[in-house]
Design a protein around this motif. Structure first.
Motif, PDB file in Angstrom:
ATOM      1  N   PRO A 100       0.839  -1.204   0.000  1.00 59.91           N
ATOM      2  CA  PRO A 100       0.000   0.000   0.000  1.00 59.91           C
ATOM      3  C   PRO A 100       0.864   1.239   0.000  1.00 59.91           C
ATOM      4  O   PRO A 100       2.009   1.228   0.434  1.00 59.91           O
ATOM      5  CB  PRO A 100      -0.798  -0.131   1.316  1.00 59.91           C
ATOM      6  CG  PRO A 100      -0.693  -1.573   1.677  1.00 59.91           C
ATOM      7  CD  PRO A 100       0.597  -2.059   1.128  1.00 59.91           C
ATOM      8  N   ARG A 153       2.683   4.487   0.857  1.00 61.19           N
ATOM      9  CA  ARG A 153       3.275   5.065   2.056  1.00 61.19           C
ATOM     10  C   ARG A 153       3.315   4.097   3.216  1.00 61.19           C
ATOM     11  O   ARG A 153       3.483   4.487   4.347  1.00 61.19           O
ATOM     12  CB  ARG A 153       2.514   6.334   2.491  1.00 61.19           C
ATOM     13  CG  ARG A 153       2.562   7.458   1.475  1.00 61.19           C
ATOM     14  CD  ARG A 153       1.980   8.698   2.039  1.00 61.19           C
ATOM     15  NE  ARG A 153       2.812   9.149   3.164  1.00 61.19           N
ATOM     16  CZ  ARG A 153       2.500  10.215   3.871  1.00 61.19           C
ATOM     17  NH1 ARG A 153       1.433  10.924   3.615  1.00 61.19           N
ATOM     18  NH2 ARG A 153       3.282  10.585   4.881  1.00 61.19           N
ATOM     19  N   VAL A 154       3.111   2.782   2.948  1.00 63.91           N
ATOM     20  CA  VAL A 154       3.216   1.793   4.025  1.00 63.91           C
ATOM     21  C   VAL A 154       4.337   0.850   3.669  1.00 63.91           C
ATOM     22  O   VAL A 154       4.247   0.118   2.686  1.00 63.91           O
ATOM     23  CB  VAL A 154       1.893   1.027   4.203  1.00 63.91           C
ATOM     24  CG1 VAL A 154       2.049  -0.017   5.283  1.00 63.91           C
ATOM     25  CG2 VAL A 154       0.776   1.984   4.548  1.00 63.91           C
ATOM     26  N   THR A 157       0.359  -5.374   8.181  1.00 65.16           N
ATOM     27  CA  THR A 157      -0.159  -4.296   7.325  1.00 65.16           C
ATOM     28  C   THR A 157      -1.134  -3.420   8.096  1.00 65.16           C
ATOM     29  O   THR A 157      -1.121  -2.189   7.978  1.00 65.16           O
ATOM     30  CB  THR A 157      -0.849  -4.910   6.091  1.00 65.16           C
ATOM     31  OG1 THR A 157       0.078  -5.752   5.414  1.00 65.16           O
ATOM     32  CG2 THR A 157      -1.328  -3.799   5.160  1.00 65.16           C
ATOM     33  N   THR A 158      -2.002  -4.038   8.903  1.00 68.87           N
ATOM     34  CA  THR A 158      -2.982  -3.271   9.664  1.00 68.87           C
ATOM     35  C   THR A 158      -2.306  -2.354  10.673  1.00 68.87           C
ATOM     36  O   THR A 158      -2.645  -1.179  10.808  1.00 68.87           O
ATOM     37  CB  THR A 158      -3.945  -4.233  10.391  1.00 68.87           C
ATOM     38  OG1 THR A 158      -4.563  -5.088   9.424  1.00 68.87           O
ATOM     39  CG2 THR A 158      -5.009  -3.448  11.152  1.00 68.87           C
ATOM     40  N   ALA A 193      -0.669   0.528   8.876  1.00 69.00           N
ATOM     41  CA  ALA A 193      -1.672   1.471   8.375  1.00 69.00           C
ATOM     42  C   ALA A 193      -2.202   2.352   9.496  1.00 69.00           C
ATOM     43  O   ALA A 193      -2.381   3.564   9.337  1.00 69.00           O
ATOM     44  CB  ALA A 193      -2.823   0.701   7.711  1.00 69.00           C
ATOM     45  N   ALA A 251      -1.680   6.356   9.619  1.00 70.29           N
ATOM     46  CA  ALA A 251      -2.871   7.199   9.676  1.00 70.29           C
ATOM     47  C   ALA A 251      -2.833   8.114  10.892  1.00 70.29           C
ATOM     48  O   ALA A 251      -3.172   9.294  10.820  1.00 70.29           O
ATOM     49  CB  ALA A 251      -4.122   6.324   9.709  1.00 70.29           C
TER      50      ALA A 251
END
Length: 441
Positions: free
Chosen positions: A144, A146-147, A191-192, A195, A199
């Motif tokens: 994803p 910017r991750v 990933t979570t 993110a 954020a």
């Protein structure tokens, strides 16, 4: 060469044994009843008349070797406890009729009798792990925006495409469904977390920037560096104000042909006369709109007139400034155009050389603002402080009744009442610039 691989006529089983498989049947023929899954020692097998007979109760495979299965590991768990010694077949009885201490279980994919062999077959996942061809390495999916993955050298997800290995086209993973599930869960968790962190950071930055932009009253485009410099305290450099001497030596911008409004404002405040001689009371007016420091001008007048080198020498006189009441005269700072108007009232023309005057017919001693701000070529820019002192002493000297005097000795200091703004060389006698009535003090 072992005796199970010896070539020659096929060994004959006892008459009571199972029927031999038909030629060409291969592995699809009827197999003998399974035994307990262990080899017999050479001394335990019954001997046929023609020679040694094959193991009784063991399924026949290619090469003449019986299929071996051992409890535990990839072949599953056998019956509880350690199996007892293998049973011997009695003469005149088939292997299927031999008594066994446990009920045999059918081997996996066996096509023999309906009875179960002693040891269960291997678990399916271990068989598939060895039977399935090696899967292609998974193709990494784009991360994803910017991750970044937690480990830059490891894969983020396990969702790459694999070729179908089964009849229905479903991809198979050499690690099994459980390993692929764990990898997917781990990748999803990483990933979570990333993110959520990104954020939160974006929300924090945007909130802080918007607050700063509102406080500063400007809009920001969100670029930056470079440097996160918003959080750093900008050092405040204390600007030291200029001293009186520094201000008096500094030039100020003003046009030589400027003509102001002609309206004056008295500089507020007062300054007592410091001496005991003849007192003169004066007021200071400044023309509106000049943009010059009126307080500096008022301070300069008071200091210069009461200096021991000026008209107050030996206590002969003293000067006092007022802002209201009835003064003896008014020292006025005005533009060149306004100065010319007031000097003309006394029959003086100051427009030719852009000079100052004492308008004797009026109460005003006119100081040309252009000369005050810019000086003259006779003193030069390095002696602007001294020129301003001369300008005050010269014009007030006219109000005190003194006329122009020229220098009579070359190389000496010019008299303060000489027109030093115009020239220091009069009648071929060149003198030095001078600001004081009594320069020696």
């Amino acid at each position: 060469m072992g005796r199970h691989s010896r070539k020659g006529p096929e060994a004959k089983a006892p008459e009571a044994g199972p029927a031999p498989a038909e030629p060409g049947a291969g592995r699809e023929g009827t197999r003998p009843a399974p035994g307990n899954g262990r080899r017999r020692r050479p001394g335990e097998a019954p001997q046929a008349p023609d020679g040694p007979a094959p193991f009784q109760g063991a399924p026949q495979v290619r090469g003449g070797h019986p299929e071996q299965r051992e409890p535990g590991g990839g072949w599953g768990t056998g019956p509880a406890g350690r199996p007892g010694p293998p049973s011997r077949t009695e003469p005149g009885r088939t292997a299927g009729e031999a008594s066994a201490p446990q009920q045999p279980q059918a081997p996996r994919n066996a096509q023999g009798t309906g009875t179960k062999p002693l040891i269960p077959g291997p678990r399916r996942e271990f068989v598939e792990a060895f039977d399935a061809p090696a899967a292609r390495p998974p193709r990494a999916t784009p991360a994803p925006e910017r991750v970044a993955p937690a480990d830059p050298h490891g894969p983020v997800s396990d969702g790459g495409e694999q070729p179908p290995d089964s009849a229905d086209g479903a991809p198979k993973d050499s690690r099994g469904g459980r390993g692929r599930t764990f990898t997917g869960i781990a990748a999803a968790a990483v990933t979570t977390v990333l993110a959520v962190v990104v954020a939160g950071q974006v929300a924090h930055d945007s909130g802080g920037r918007s607050g700063e932009a509102q406080a500063a009253g400007v809009d920001r485009d969100g670029t930056d560096g470079t440097s996160r410099s918003d959080d750093r305290n900008t050092p405040k450099v204390a600007v030291k104000p200029l001293s009186y001497e520094q201000k008096m030596a500094k030039a100020y911008p003003l046009a030589p042909k400027l003509k102001g409004s002609g309206k004056f404002t008295a500089v507020p405040g007062a300054a007592k006369a410091p001496g005991k001689g003849r007192k003169y009371v004066y007021r200071i007016d400044v023309e509106k709109g000049l943009g010059l420091d009126s307080a500096l001008f008022a301070q300069a007048v008071q200091k210069t007139l009461n200096d021991e080198r000026s008209w107050a020498h030996d206590g002969a006189m003293t000067f006092e400034r007022i802002s209201t009441g009835d003064p003896d005269f008014v020292i006025t700072l005005a533009s060149p155009g306004t100065t010319g108007v007031w000097c003309e009232k006394s029959g003086l023309d100051t427009t030719v050389d852009n000079v100052s005057c004492d308008s004797a017919a009026t109460e005003r001693v006119m100081i040309n603002a252009y000369r005050w701000a810019q000086g003259s070529s006779t003193f030069g820019p390095d002696k602007l402080y001294s020129y301003r002192q001369m300008l005050i002493n010269h014009e007030v000297g006219h109000r005190l009744g003194h006329n122009h005097v020229s220098c009579r000795t070359p190389g000496t200091l010019a008299p303060v009442m000489q027109q030093q703004t115009k020239s220091l060389d009069i009648d071929n006698i060149k003198c030095k610039p001078n600001a004081w009535v009594h320069p020696q003090g």
